[in-house]
Design an enzyme around this catalytic site. Structure first.
Site, short mmCIF file in Angstrom:
data_model
loop_
_atom_site.label_atom_id
_atom_site.label_comp_id
_atom_site.label_asym_id
_atom_site.label_seq_id
_atom_site.Cartn_x
_atom_site.Cartn_y
_atom_site.Cartn_z
N GLY A 169 101.99 113.19 47.03
CA GLY A 169 102.75 112.29 47.89
C GLY A 169 101.87 111.74 49.00
O GLY A 169 100.75 111.26 48.76
N ALA A 405 71.36 92.39 34.60
CA ALA A 405 71.21 93.74 35.15
C ALA A 405 69.88 93.87 35.91
O ALA A 405 69.77 94.64 36.86
CB ALA A 405 71.30 94.77 34.05
C1 HXC Z 1 108.83 121.31 53.33
C2 HXC Z 1 107.80 122.49 51.66
C3 HXC Z 1 107.31 121.29 51.09
C4 HXC Z 1 107.65 120.08 51.75
C5 HXC Z 1 106.64 122.94 49.89
N1 HXC Z 1 107.36 123.48 50.88
N2 HXC Z 1 106.59 121.60 49.99
N3 HXC Z 1 108.54 122.49 52.77
N4 HXC Z 1 108.40 120.14 52.86
N5 HXC Z 1 107.19 118.91 51.26
C6 HXC Z 1 107.61 124.90 51.10
C7 HXC Z 1 108.53 125.48 50.06
O1 HXC Z 1 109.88 125.32 50.45
C8 HXC Z 1 108.13 126.97 50.10
O2 HXC Z 1 108.71 127.58 51.23
C9 HXC Z 1 106.64 126.89 50.37
O3 HXC Z 1 106.40 125.60 50.93
C10 HXC Z 1 105.80 127.02 49.12
O4 HXC Z 1 106.28 126.11 48.15
P1 HXC Z 1 106.60 126.54 46.65
O5 HXC Z 1 107.38 125.45 46.04
O6 HXC Z 1 107.18 127.92 46.64
O7 HXC Z 1 105.14 126.63 46.05
P2 HXC Z 1 104.62 126.19 44.63
O8 HXC Z 1 105.51 126.75 43.57
O9 HXC Z 1 103.18 126.55 44.60
O10 HXC Z 1 104.75 124.62 44.57
C11 HXC Z 1 103.99 123.81 45.44
C12 HXC Z 1 104.44 122.34 45.38
C13 HXC Z 1 105.97 122.29 45.58
C14 HXC Z 1 104.09 121.79 44.00
C15 HXC Z 1 103.67 121.58 46.41
O11 HXC Z 1 106.30 123.03 46.75
C16 HXC Z 1 106.49 120.91 45.73
O12 HXC Z 1 106.65 120.21 44.73
N6 HXC Z 1 106.78 120.52 46.97
C17 HXC Z 1 107.38 119.26 47.24
C18 HXC Z 1 106.41 118.15 47.00
C19 HXC Z 1 106.95 116.84 47.45
O13 HXC Z 1 107.79 116.23 46.73
N7 HXC Z 1 106.61 116.41 48.66
C20 HXC Z 1 107.13 115.24 49.27
C21 HXC Z 1 106.31 114.10 48.71
S1 HXC Z 1 106.86 112.59 49.33
P3 HXC Z 1 109.05 129.13 51.27
O14 HXC Z 1 109.73 129.31 52.58
O15 HXC Z 1 109.93 129.40 50.09
O16 HXC Z 1 107.75 129.85 51.19
C22 HXC Z 1 105.75 112.19 50.44
C23 HXC Z 1 106.00 110.84 51.00
C24 HXC Z 1 105.02 110.48 52.04
O17 HXC Z 1 104.87 112.90 50.74
C25 HXC Z 1 104.52 109.10 51.79
C26 HXC Z 1 103.68 108.63 52.92
C27 HXC Z 1 102.91 107.41 52.51
#
Ligand code: HXC
Length: 510
Positions: A169, A405
């Site tokens: 993201g 080139a």
């Molecule tokens: C808040 C988050 C988070 C997020 C992970 N966590 N991503 N908290 N915001 N974006 C937290 C989880 O709740 C969890 O908390 C801890 O971090 C670890 O995550 P897990 O999912 O348990 O780990 P894992 O299985 O290794 O997976 C990692 C991951 C997954 C692949 C990164 O967490 C994930 O898909 N996260 C979301 C990704 C996402 O969609 N992000 C937003 C993108 S949009 P706990 O408390 O349980 O430990 C974006 C837009 C911006 O970024 C654009 C700007 C130009």
């Protein structure tokens, strides 16, 4: 007094634990170090000074006011690498998955501002889940602030991104605007949208590794410049890289002591180029034999391997090397090779790093795949990059320099400062066979005649002297003396001063 000192120690200890022991252990189980462990390895021992250790997020949505963790998912500060100041931020995956909140972004932008103001490099270590989902637009705004600073610092201070876990993201675009991206094999991946979104939108089933693992980005997309086996190797290689890079665009290149004599002769180079012009040889052998102590930091070693790019030193000073690689696709220039080398040449020019170009190129790669893929514009990128570059440029043609080139590869015509050729050089519009097939189409049915024509063309053009007679080649040199010639030329060019005409910025064919 003892009480407040104890309190400081207590608060520091809490902050250093990040998301807690269990999450630290989970990080270790995945073969990853924590953000603080990484920074300790990257920086000189004891040199890292952490800033903003007590910063917490201010979000009150989704019950977030009950979960505040000091540091807020990123460790920031400065330290030294082999004695030189470097700013650093490392995403702490143990805290909210390293996700970016408003305050987390402020910690990063503070460090970015300091790095730019104080003209020192900045390194970002990425291991995070993108925007803090609970914060919404505040997190998006934070990303925007980081992106803007990446752009303002581009070409002023080196910016390095190291991907050491998830990077998805909003997290991907900051690295994409820095100078180099490095990845850790098997534990890191980068993509704009993850496998679940891909499945929903395109119905493609793909794993994170297949979508954006280190292999994909170092061989297919060319997003990453190199990948290493694990966290430790990656960080040690970053220390090595920093020794090649200037602090900023005005500091000049670092100078390291060397025991390698500038006039070292390499007799084996006299037999490097095979007698048969169609037989390949390894251009990296030439690079390693010419540069100081055979120390070469290759950039994009697994992408577009028909061109080699990387940093080395001559007499202790950093140089950028660009070299056609006859071992891969005969060293031909295609779209990928042109883009790869163009970006490298521009990095060197931004940071006043002299460029040494070794040429053995049969031309541009023909075919629909290349033409449809935009070869004209991609090739133009390299031509543009070399032409606009004002740093010292030394060119050595070892064998073929054919067609367009020849012009592109730092020729005299686009301000090559010193252009050498080995006696084995062939500088012509094209190879003898191709030329004869066009010029003597009517004689193609007669192999004897054609052979005689090829011999005739080869005698006339397959040498460096036609170009040398016109001054396009400054000197035809013995291969064994290449290192001595380049060292002397670099010294001679040390005070080179060339200004391009004033402009807001150029319009490179992107
Ligand atoms: C808040 C988050 C988070 C997020 C992970 N966590 N991503 N908290 N915001 N974006 C937290 C989880 O709740 C969890 O908390 C801890 O971090 C670890 O995550 P897990 O999912 O348990 O780990 P894992 O299985 O290794 O997976 C990692 C991951 C997954 C692949 C990164 O967490 C994930 O898909 N996260 C979301 C990704 C996402 O969609 N992000 C937003 C993108 S949009 P706990 O408390 O349980 O430990 C974006 C837009 C911006 O970024 C654009 C700007 C130009």
């Amino acid at each position: 007094m003892t009480n407040v000192l104890d309190e400081l120690e207590r608060r520091r200890a809490v902050a250093r634990l990040g998301g807690g022991q269990a999450r630290i252990e989970a990080q270790h189980k995945r073969g990853k170090l924590t953000a603080r462990e990484r920074i300790e390895l990257l920086m000189d021992e004891g040199s890292f000074e952490e800033f903003d250790m007590y910063v917490e997020h201010r979000s009150t949505d989704f019950g977030m006011e009950k979960t505040k963790i000091p540091g807020d998912g990123v460790v920031t500060g400065w330290g030294t690498i082999n004695g030189r100041v470097v700013y650093v931020f490392g995403k702490d995956f143990t805290v909210f998955g390293g996700s970016l909140s408003e305050t987390h972004a402020k910690k990063i932008t503070k460090i970015q501002d300091m790095a730019l103001q104080n003209r020192a490099p900045i390194i970002g270590l990425f291991d995070a889940g993108g925007a803090r989902i609970q914060e919404g637009v505040a997190a998006l705004g934070g990303y925007g602030e980081v992106f803007l600073r990446n752009v303002l610092a581009s070409g002023v201070i080196p910016q390095i991104s190291v991907i050491m876990g998830p990077c998805a993201g909003g997290d991907v675009y900051s690295p994409a605007m820095t100078d180099f991206i490095f990845m850790v094999k098997d534990t890191s991946y980068m993509f704009v949208t993850g496998p679940d979104v891909v499945k929903t939108v395109t119905n493609e089933t793909v794993t994170a590794e297949e979508l954006g693992g280190a292999k994909v980005h170092t061989t297919k997309s060319s997003i990453a410049d190199r990948a290493y086996e694990n966290d430790v190797e990656t960080l040690l290689q970053m220390r090595r890289l920093m020794d090649f890079l200037p602090a900023n665009n005005k500091s000049g290149v670092p100078v390291l002591p060397t025991r390698d004599p500038a006039d070292r002769i390499e007799m084996s180079l006299d037999t490097l180029v095979p007698a048969n012009p169609n037989q390949p040889y390894d251009i990296k052998e030439l690079i390693l034999k010419v540069v100081d102590e055979a120390d070469f930091f290759e950039i994009q070693d697994t992408f577009a391997r028909n061109i080699v790019t990387g940093f080395a030193r001559m007499e202790g000073r950093t140089v950028g090397i660009v070299a056609n690689q006859p071992m891969v696709l005969a060293g031909v220039l295609d779209s990928d090779a042109s883009r790869k080398a163009a970006r490298f040449v521009r990095f060197c020019d931004c940071f006043e790093i002299p460029i040494i170009t070794f040429v053995d190129v049969p031309g541009f790669l023909p075919g629909t795949a290349q033409e449809y893929g935009g070869l004209i514009k991609h090739g133009a990128k390299l031509l543009f990059a070399y032409s606009e570059a004002t740093v010292p440029k030394i060119t050595v043609i070892t064998r073929k320099a054919y067609g367009g080139a020849y012009d592109v590869m730092s020729s005299k015509h686009i301000r090559g400062d010193v252009n050498y050729a080995w006696p084995s050089a062939e500088i012509a519009v094209m190879g003898a066979k191709g030329a004869v097939e066009i010029l003597y189409r009517a004689e193609l049915g007669d192999p004897e005649k054609i052979k005689a024509r090829i011999d005739e063309y080869q005698k006339a053009f397959a040498n460096p002297f036609v170009a040398a007679e016109r001054g396009y080649i400054d000197e035809v040199i013995m291969p064994h003396g290449t290192r001595r010639r380049i060292c002397r030329s670099l010294n001679m060019l040390q005070n080179k001063s060339v200004q391009n005409p004033w402009k807001k910025h150029d319009n490179i064919p992107l």
